[in-house]
Design an enzyme around this catalytic site. Structure first.
Site, PDB file in Angstrom:
ATOM      1  N   LYS A   1      18.031  -0.836   8.533  1.00  0.00           N
ATOM      2  CA  LYS A   1      17.977  -1.288   7.132  1.00  0.00           C
ATOM      3  C   LYS A   1      19.234  -2.083   6.774  1.00  0.00           C
ATOM      4  O   LYS A   1      19.161  -3.073   6.038  1.00  0.00           O
ATOM      5  CB  LYS A   1      17.810  -0.093   6.190  1.00  0.00           C
ATOM      6  CG  LYS A   1      16.438   0.547   6.232  1.00  0.00           C
ATOM      7  CD  LYS A   1      15.319  -0.425   5.867  1.00  0.00           C
ATOM      8  CE  LYS A   1      15.317  -0.779   4.390  1.00  0.00           C
ATOM      9  NZ  LYS A   1      14.180  -1.663   4.045  1.00  0.00           N
TER      10      LYS A   1
ATOM     11  N   GLY B   1       0.791  -1.217   0.000  1.00  0.00           N
ATOM     12  CA  GLY B   1       0.000   0.000   0.000  1.00  0.00           C
ATOM     13  C   GLY B   1       0.823   1.266   0.000  1.00  0.00           C
ATOM     14  O   GLY B   1       0.271   2.366   0.010  1.00  0.00           O
ATOM     15  N   GLY B   2       2.151   1.139  -0.045  1.00  0.00           N
ATOM     16  CA  GLY B   2       3.027   2.301   0.041  1.00  0.00           C
ATOM     17  C   GLY B   2       3.428   2.863  -1.307  1.00  0.00           C
ATOM     18  O   GLY B   2       3.016   2.391  -2.373  1.00  0.00           O
ATOM     19  N   PHE B   3       4.264   3.870  -1.256  1.00  0.00           N
ATOM     20  CA  PHE B   3       4.723   4.625  -2.430  1.00  0.00           C
ATOM     21  C   PHE B   3       5.314   3.713  -3.507  1.00  0.00           C
ATOM     22  O   PHE B   3       4.851   3.695  -4.651  1.00  0.00           O
ATOM     23  CB  PHE B   3       5.734   5.661  -1.933  1.00  0.00           C
ATOM     24  CG  PHE B   3       6.453   6.452  -2.980  1.00  0.00           C
ATOM     25  CD1 PHE B   3       5.803   6.907  -4.113  1.00  0.00           C
ATOM     26  CD2 PHE B   3       7.794   6.770  -2.807  1.00  0.00           C
ATOM     27  CE1 PHE B   3       6.474   7.665  -5.068  1.00  0.00           C
ATOM     28  CE2 PHE B   3       8.478   7.531  -3.742  1.00  0.00           C
ATOM     29  CZ  PHE B   3       7.812   7.973  -4.880  1.00  0.00           C
ATOM     30  N   LEU B   4       6.312   2.919  -3.147  1.00  0.00           N
ATOM     31  CA  LEU B   4       6.945   2.014  -4.103  1.00  0.00           C
ATOM     32  C   LEU B   4       6.122   0.745  -4.307  1.00  0.00           C
ATOM     33  O   LEU B   4       6.022   0.235  -5.426  1.00  0.00           O
ATOM     34  CB  LEU B   4       8.350   1.648  -3.611  1.00  0.00           C
ATOM     35  CG  LEU B   4       9.111   0.582  -4.409  1.00  0.00           C
ATOM     36  CD1 LEU B   4       9.273   0.988  -5.866  1.00  0.00           C
ATOM     37  CD2 LEU B   4      10.469   0.307  -3.773  1.00  0.00           C
TER      38      LEU B   4
ATOM     39  N   TYR C   1      17.233   4.363  11.400  1.00  0.00           N
ATOM     40  CA  TYR C   1      16.724   3.835  10.127  1.00  0.00           C
ATOM     41  C   TYR C   1      17.847   3.178   9.329  1.00  0.00           C
ATOM     42  O   TYR C   1      17.709   2.051   8.845  1.00  0.00           O
ATOM     43  CB  TYR C   1      16.084   4.966   9.320  1.00  0.00           C
ATOM     44  CG  TYR C   1      15.731   4.566   7.903  1.00  0.00           C
ATOM     45  CD1 TYR C   1      14.726   3.640   7.656  1.00  0.00           C
ATOM     46  CD2 TYR C   1      16.408   5.109   6.806  1.00  0.00           C
ATOM     47  CE1 TYR C   1      14.398   3.266   6.363  1.00  0.00           C
ATOM     48  CE2 TYR C   1      16.092   4.750   5.517  1.00  0.00           C
ATOM     49  CZ  TYR C   1      15.089   3.824   5.297  1.00  0.00           C
ATOM     50  OH  TYR C   1      14.782   3.455   4.007  1.00  0.00           O
TER      51      TYR C   1
END
Length: 374
Positions: free
Chosen positions: A161, A14-17, A157
């Site tokens: 990651k 559901g996100g940008f990418l 972050y």
């Protein structure tokens, strides 16, 4: 190598990418099923994909990525996972336990689910920020996967990651329950822009408050190479295809790749101006404040926030590491992804800019109305 007939899981769908990758899969691959895995999936997303769905089944899998049983159910019968879901935070606004739980523990649980449910391929969305820049602001120009760089990561972050990427690549070759082996790779996109980019909306809102003048937070010489979201989605598709191809699988498995495109190398601030100048936005000529002043203010704010943290968590609007990131030349080549994955940018800079500016033009009246109501 095609993904025809495969069952595909996309986390963060559901996100940008994620949304862009799902649409690309529907447009270019005759997959049997795509599972849209996210904490929440808006019904409008599924509706918006009807025009290109064809015979592919779209399944919504809503749940927490830290839920092992949920992940096993979502992966059952699938052959490939594109793991995009993550908490993105460059201001250290999120508690470390929360960001670690999603970005590290969630990735580990998903890898374990793949082994238990015989998922053969796993593509991990990493980030350019796992490289840095380091606190000393040492530059990289057209960097490659082979170069050494002492990153000494500061952001939670970036650290999480990197740890998620490390676990993904270590899992390459693990034996599945059916005796097969898991193939993994990681993609490190540059700063991703395009339709739906919340950072661009934030910069536009700030400029509206500043009488349509964009703030300059980056020196012009601090050149980076942003990448268009459509090209990042294409890189993911090529990685998925490569892991299915026996020859490319051996070359790409267990490796990471930088994903960039032919967007001009400019500073972050000048990039914002490049996509917003057609809408009438100007940009400050000089930095808002000299760099030494920015660092001094960040140091004072950090000290004050640390002093009151036992009572209340206050997040400073700017940190020294963010100032360093915005003012360090930091660019990377996509040539190894071209060689091993068959990746090539689908969208030129001109097309990417046109699409991005067009989206911002549609959002501009909404942003101005928000400002008017405040």
């Amino acid at each position: 190598m095609s993904l025809t007939g495969e069952v595909v899981v996309v986390t963060g769908a559901g996100g940008f990418l994620g949304k862009r990758l799902v649409r690309l899969l529907l447009e270019e691959e005759k997959t049997a099923e795509i599972r849209l895995l996210d904490l929440r999936v808006q019904p409008q997303l599924v509706e918006s994909l009807e025009d290109c769905r064809g015979d592919t089944e779209l399944s919504v899998c809503e749940g927490d990525i830290r839920d092992a049983e949920f992940l096993r159910r979502s992966c059952r019968g699938a052959s490939i996972v594109f793991h995009i879901a993550a908490i993105i935070d460059v201001k250290d606004a999120v508690e470390y336990s929360e960001i670690h739980g999603v970005n590290v523990k969630g990735t580990q649980l998903l890898l374990e689910a793949c082994v238990q449910e015989n998922v053969a391929s796993f593509v991990y969305t990493s980030s350019i920020e796992v490289m840095g820049p380091n606190p000393r602001g040492e530059p990289i120009v057209d960097g490659t996967e082979d170069m050494a760089y002492e990153s000494a990561l500061k952001f939670a972050y970036s650290k999480t990651k990197m740890e998620g990427e490390r676990r993904t690549l270590q899992a390459h070759g693990e034996v599945l329950q059916n005796g097969g082996r898991l193939a993994t790779c990681a993609l490190r996109p540059m700063y991703i822009y395009g339709e739906g980019c919340r950072f661009l909306l934030g910069h536009m809102a700030d400029a509206i408050r500043n009488k349509d003048v964009l703030y300059r937070m980056s020196r012009p010489e601090a050149r980076v190479n942003p990448v268009y979201v459509g090209n990042v989605a294409s890189g993911h598709l090529q990685a998925g295809r490569a892991l299915k191809d026996p020859q490319k699988r051996s070359a790409a498995g267990g490796k990471f790749y930088f994903i960039s495109d032919d967007t001009p190398h400019v500073s972050y601030s000048d990039f914002n101006h490049a996509v917003m100048s057609p809408l009438g936005f100007d940009i400050q000529r000089d930095l808002m404040f000299p760099l030494w002043v920015m660092y001094a203010v960040c140091f004072i704010m950090a000290a004050l926030c640390a002093a009151v943290r036992p009572l209340v968590r206050v997040v400073p609007p700017l940190t020294g590491q963010l100032v360093t990131m915005l003012n360090t030349p930091f660019s990377f080549s996509y040539q190894r992804a071209r060689r091993d994955l068959g990746y090539a940018p689908r969208y030129t800079w001109e097309e990417a800019r046109r699409r991005t500016t067009g989206w911002l033009a549609a959002e501009l009246p909404k942003e101005r109305e928000k400002m008017r109501k405040k």
